[in-house]
Write a protein that holds these residues in place. Structure first.
Motif, PDB file in Angstrom:
ATOM      1  N   GLY A 194      39.872  29.144  49.971  1.00 34.90           N
ATOM      2  CA  GLY A 194      38.942  30.269  50.043  1.00 34.90           C
ATOM      3  C   GLY A 194      38.850  31.037  48.741  1.00 34.90           C
ATOM      4  O   GLY A 194      37.757  31.419  48.302  1.00 34.90           O
ATOM      5  N   LEU A 195      39.982  31.249  48.076  1.00 43.27           N
ATOM      6  CA  LEU A 195      39.998  31.946  46.795  1.00 43.27           C
ATOM      7  C   LEU A 195      39.186  31.187  45.759  1.00 43.27           C
ATOM      8  O   LEU A 195      38.400  31.774  44.997  1.00 43.27           O
ATOM      9  N   GLY A 196      39.346  29.882  45.697  1.00 41.35           N
ATOM     10  CA  GLY A 196      38.632  29.075  44.712  1.00 41.35           C
ATOM     11  C   GLY A 196      37.131  29.097  44.912  1.00 41.35           C
ATOM     12  O   GLY A 196      36.360  29.106  43.938  1.00 41.35           O
ATOM     13  N   ILE A 197      36.677  29.100  46.168  1.00 43.10           N
ATOM     14  CA  ILE A 197      35.241  29.130  46.443  1.00 43.10           C
ATOM     15  C   ILE A 197      34.626  30.424  45.899  1.00 43.10           C
ATOM     16  O   ILE A 197      33.533  30.423  45.325  1.00 43.10           O
ATOM     17  N   VAL A 198      35.329  31.536  46.055  1.00 43.36           N
ATOM     18  CA  VAL A 198      34.842  32.811  45.522  1.00 43.36           C
ATOM     19  C   VAL A 198      34.722  32.739  43.998  1.00 43.36           C
ATOM     20  O   VAL A 198      33.715  33.172  43.404  1.00 43.36           O
ATOM     21  N   ILE A 199      35.717  32.187  43.333  1.00 50.30           N
ATOM     22  CA  ILE A 199      35.686  32.066  41.879  1.00 50.30           C
ATOM     23  C   ILE A 199      34.537  31.175  41.429  1.00 50.30           C
ATOM     24  O   ILE A 199      33.844  31.460  40.434  1.00 50.30           O
ATOM     25  N   ALA A 200      34.287  30.089  42.157  1.00 50.91           N
ATOM     26  CA  ALA A 200      33.203  29.171  41.794  1.00 50.91           C
ATOM     27  C   ALA A 200      31.847  29.865  41.839  1.00 50.91           C
ATOM     28  O   ALA A 200      30.992  29.665  40.964  1.00 50.91           O
ATOM     29  N   VAL A 201      31.633  30.688  42.848  1.00 53.33           N
ATOM     30  CA  VAL A 201      30.359  31.406  42.977  1.00 53.33           C
ATOM     31  C   VAL A 201      30.173  32.365  41.800  1.00 53.33           C
ATOM     32  O   VAL A 201      29.093  32.444  41.198  1.00 53.33           O
ATOM     33  N   LEU A 202      31.229  33.077  41.411  1.00 49.20           N
ATOM     34  CA  LEU A 202      31.137  34.003  40.281  1.00 49.20           C
ATOM     35  C   LEU A 202      30.881  33.254  38.972  1.00 49.20           C
ATOM     36  O   LEU A 202      30.079  33.691  38.133  1.00 49.20           O
ATOM     37  N   LEU A 203      31.524  32.116  38.803  1.00 40.60           N
ATOM     38  CA  LEU A 203      31.396  31.337  37.573  1.00 40.60           C
ATOM     39  C   LEU A 203      29.989  30.772  37.407  1.00 40.60           C
ATOM     40  O   LEU A 203      29.505  30.595  36.282  1.00 40.60           O
ATOM     41  N   ALA A 204      29.316  30.507  38.509  1.00 41.84           N
ATOM     42  CA  ALA A 204      27.973  29.920  38.460  1.00 41.84           C
ATOM     43  C   ALA A 204      26.962  30.827  37.767  1.00 41.84           C
ATOM     44  O   ALA A 204      25.896  30.360  37.339  1.00 41.84           O
TER      45      ALA A 204
ATOM     46  N   GLY B  51      32.712  21.931  39.824  1.00 39.17           N
ATOM     47  CA  GLY B  51      34.030  21.340  40.024  1.00 39.17           C
ATOM     48  C   GLY B  51      34.962  22.249  40.802  1.00 39.17           C
ATOM     49  O   GLY B  51      35.663  21.801  41.717  1.00 39.17           O
ATOM     50  N   VAL B  52      34.989  23.537  40.451  1.00 37.93           N
ATOM     51  CA  VAL B  52      35.844  24.501  41.165  1.00 37.93           C
ATOM     52  C   VAL B  52      35.459  24.566  42.644  1.00 37.93           C
ATOM     53  O   VAL B  52      36.334  24.608  43.524  1.00 37.93           O
ATOM     54  N   PHE B  53      34.164  24.583  42.919  1.00 35.35           N
ATOM     55  CA  PHE B  53      33.722  24.650  44.312  1.00 35.35           C
ATOM     56  C   PHE B  53      34.177  23.433  45.104  1.00 35.35           C
ATOM     57  O   PHE B  53      34.700  23.560  46.227  1.00 35.35           O
ATOM     58  N   ILE B  54      34.010  22.240  44.536  1.00 36.46           N
ATOM     59  CA  ILE B  54      34.379  21.006  45.242  1.00 36.46           C
ATOM     60  C   ILE B  54      35.877  20.958  45.501  1.00 36.46           C
ATOM     61  O   ILE B  54      36.328  20.673  46.616  1.00 36.46           O
ATOM     62  N   TRP B  55      36.702  21.227  44.460  1.00 39.83           N
ATOM     63  CA  TRP B  55      38.141  21.090  44.680  1.00 39.83           C
ATOM     64  C   TRP B  55      38.663  22.165  45.637  1.00 39.83           C
ATOM     65  O   TRP B  55      39.602  21.913  46.404  1.00 39.83           O
ATOM     66  N   SER B  56      38.066  23.350  45.613  1.00 39.57           N
ATOM     67  CA  SER B  56      38.534  24.414  46.509  1.00 39.57           C
ATOM     68  C   SER B  56      38.178  24.112  47.961  1.00 39.57           C
ATOM     69  O   SER B  56      38.989  24.328  48.875  1.00 39.57           O
ATOM     70  N   LEU B  57      36.975  23.614  48.177  1.00 41.00           N
ATOM     71  CA  LEU B  57      36.572  23.233  49.529  1.00 41.00           C
ATOM     72  C   LEU B  57      37.491  22.157  50.087  1.00 41.00           C
ATOM     73  O   LEU B  57      37.898  22.200  51.263  1.00 41.00           O
ATOM     74  N   CYS B  58      37.862  21.216  49.249  1.00 43.19           N
ATOM     75  CA  CYS B  58      38.714  20.110  49.712  1.00 43.19           C
ATOM     76  C   CYS B  58      40.183  20.502  49.778  1.00 43.19           C
ATOM     77  O   CYS B  58      40.964  19.869  50.500  1.00 43.19           O
ATOM     78  N   THR B  59      40.593  21.531  49.036  1.00 42.72           N
ATOM     79  CA  THR B  59      41.938  22.085  49.228  1.00 42.72           C
ATOM     80  C   THR B  59      42.038  22.693  50.623  1.00 42.72           C
ATOM     81  O   THR B  59      43.040  22.510  51.329  1.00 42.72           O
ATOM     82  N   TRP B  60      40.990  23.438  51.011  1.00 41.48           N
ATOM     83  CA  TRP B  60      40.930  23.981  52.374  1.00 41.48           C
ATOM     84  C   TRP B  60      40.988  22.850  53.393  1.00 41.48           C
ATOM     85  O   TRP B  60      41.717  22.939  54.391  1.00 41.48           O
ATOM     86  N   ALA B  61      40.262  21.765  53.149  1.00 46.22           N
ATOM     87  CA  ALA B  61      40.265  20.625  54.075  1.00 46.22           C
ATOM     88  C   ALA B  61      41.635  19.954  54.142  1.00 46.22           C
ATOM     89  O   ALA B  61      42.010  19.423  55.195  1.00 46.22           O
ATOM     90  N   SER B  62      42.399  19.996  53.046  1.00 43.27           N
ATOM     91  CA  SER B  62      43.738  19.387  53.040  1.00 43.27           C
ATOM     92  C   SER B  62      44.639  20.022  54.094  1.00 43.27           C
ATOM     93  O   SER B  62      45.518  19.356  54.663  1.00 43.27           O
ATOM     94  N   GLY B  63      44.422  21.310  54.353  1.00 43.24           N
ATOM     95  CA  GLY B  63      45.238  21.991  55.358  1.00 43.24           C
ATOM     96  C   GLY B  63      45.005  21.482  56.760  1.00 43.24           C
ATOM     97  O   GLY B  63      45.834  21.724  57.652  1.00 43.24           O
TER      98      GLY B  63
END
Length: 423
Positions: free
Chosen positions: A172-182, A81-93
């Motif tokens: 970008g910050l969220g994607i890093v957190i998602a990888v660590l959480l996995a 979930g963190v990975f998906i929302w972070s990627l799409c937050t980046w896309a929102s920009g």
């Protein structure tokens, strides 16, 4: 699963993720004047972005992902979930139109739907019932902290970097957190079958059955949904202050962010602690605690809509409005989790999120935006004031349902106490 042996660290980690979720979610509010201007959207479309488009994804995905969290690895579900929302937050920009922003926000909501149902279930498992309201209050402190941080970012770094660059950085910050959480594993395969959730359709039927058979649970969820109408008012609070109270856009964004962060966080912690202490003393338990909070905050919340901007009464009322909904989170979630079996907790949390997002966030924000446009077209004086006042009264009116939940909870407790023991 060594991470479960460190519940305090788990709570801290989930809080950080929750803060990030609400920063990403509420950046539209912090940058509302700039985004409305740049994308050339109406108040109704803005209400759709912060309301309906969110519910079309978040509400229903919260229920579905909640049922999965009752069966499978909750940490992996959160990580995805963190990975998906972070990627799409980046896309929102990158959005250049209302349609592009709506699509990006749809998938931001899909990812964020994974967090709360799984996190609430994990925290309920790791902490005792006597601490549950406090723990829930701390976790849901992520809401005011995230909302406050979004306005602070918009009024400080966002003012110089622009809203697009801010979205890029957060993604970008969220994607890093998602990888660590996995890397955190949770093996649910060894859990007894009767202690795990059922397949989706059967699980939903079970939850609906709980609602029908337990009046306190039903009234508690209804009250919790109506309380969230206050957040629909918050969506238009900055516009109200700028357009009808003559306040500066950047400075009021910083004020809203600071007060939301401070008093919302205070509400979460104080509400959680007070909930744990008073619930054992009041006949109605946690719902009765919520009624007390609403009664305390109602008058200053309404009064601040009429007093002079910048006066002490203005800021007291504003802070009461930020304090109240978060003060109720600890008791509301502790009470709900205490009324349902362990194998349904994530699904019930997801169902509650679905109801909140459909009836309060989506319908509430869309109706508020539409009401503003209609009142403007009819040349009504101070249309935003009328709308935010309406959301205040509905939110305060939720106290009636919490009172019903408290009444039925007290009655059930009395029945248990007075049932004679069998020889």
């Amino acid at each position: 699963m060594l991470w479960k042996k460190r519940p305090t660290a788990v709570l801290a980690g989930l809080l950080v993720i929750h803060v990030l979720a609400h920063i990403d979610r509420n950046m539209l509010l912090g940058f509302s004047p700039q985004i409305i201007t740049d994308l050339k959207i109406s108040n109704t479309q803005y209400g759709f972005l912060v309301g309906v488009v969110w519910v079309l994804s978040f509400g229903f995905m919260a229920l579905f992902l909640g049922s999965l969290a009752d069966r499978f690895s909750r940490t992996r579900i959160i990580a995805v979930g963190v990975f998906i929302w972070s990627l799409c937050t980046w896309a929102s920009g990158h959005a250049q139109s209302f349609e592009q922003m709506a699509l990006a926000r749809f998938f931001v909501a899909s990812g964020e739907a994974a967090l709360v149902p799984a996190a609430v279930s994990i925290l309920t498992e790791l902490f005792s019932e006597q601490k549950r309201s406090t723990i829930m209050g701390i976790f849901f402190m992520g809401i005011p902290m995230g909302i406050g941080a979004s306005f602070l970012l918009a009024g400080t770094f966002g003012a110089s970097l622009g809203w697009r660059s801010t979205f890029y950085a957060l993604g970008g910050l969220g994607i890093v957190i998602a990888v660590l959480l996995a890397f955190l594993k949770e093996d649910r395969s060894q859990t007894m079958t009767h202690e795990r959730g059922a397949p989706f359709v059967q699980q939903v039927r079970t939850v609906l059955g709980l609602m029908r058979s337990r009046p306190p649970l039903l009234f508690l969820i209804i009250g919790f949904v109506l309380l969230h109408i206050l957040f629909a008012g918050l969506s238009f609070t900055q516009l109200w202050m700028v357009k009808e109270r003559g306040m500066d856009t950047s400075s009021i964004a910083v004020h809203i962010g600071t007060f939301q962060l401070l008093f919302g966080a205070m509400g979460s912690v104080i509400g959680g602690v007070v909930g744990d202490r008073l619930a054992r003393r009041l006949p109605g338990g946690h719902p009765a605690v919520i009624v007390l909070f609403i009664a305390t905050c109602a008058v200053p919340m309404v009064a601040y809509r009429f007093v002079a901007p910048g006066s002490w009464a203005f800021y007291v009322g504003m802070c009461a409005g930020f304090f109240l909904p978060l003060a109720c989170y600890g008791s509301a979630n502790a009470a709900i989790m205490g009324m349902v079996p362990a194998q349904t907790r994530s699904t019930v949390a997801g169902f509650t999120m679905l109801c909140i997002n459909v009836f309060a966030i989506a319908i509430g924000n869309l109706a508020a935006g539409r009401a503003v446009d209609v009142l403007v077209a009819q040349c009504v004086s101070s249309p935003l004031t009328h709308v935010v006042l309406a959301t205040d009264f509905i939110g305060i009116g939720s106290g009636a349902f919490f009172a019903l939940a408290a009444f039925f909870s007290a009655r059930q407790r009395d029945l248990v106490i007075h049932v004679p023991a069998r020889a």
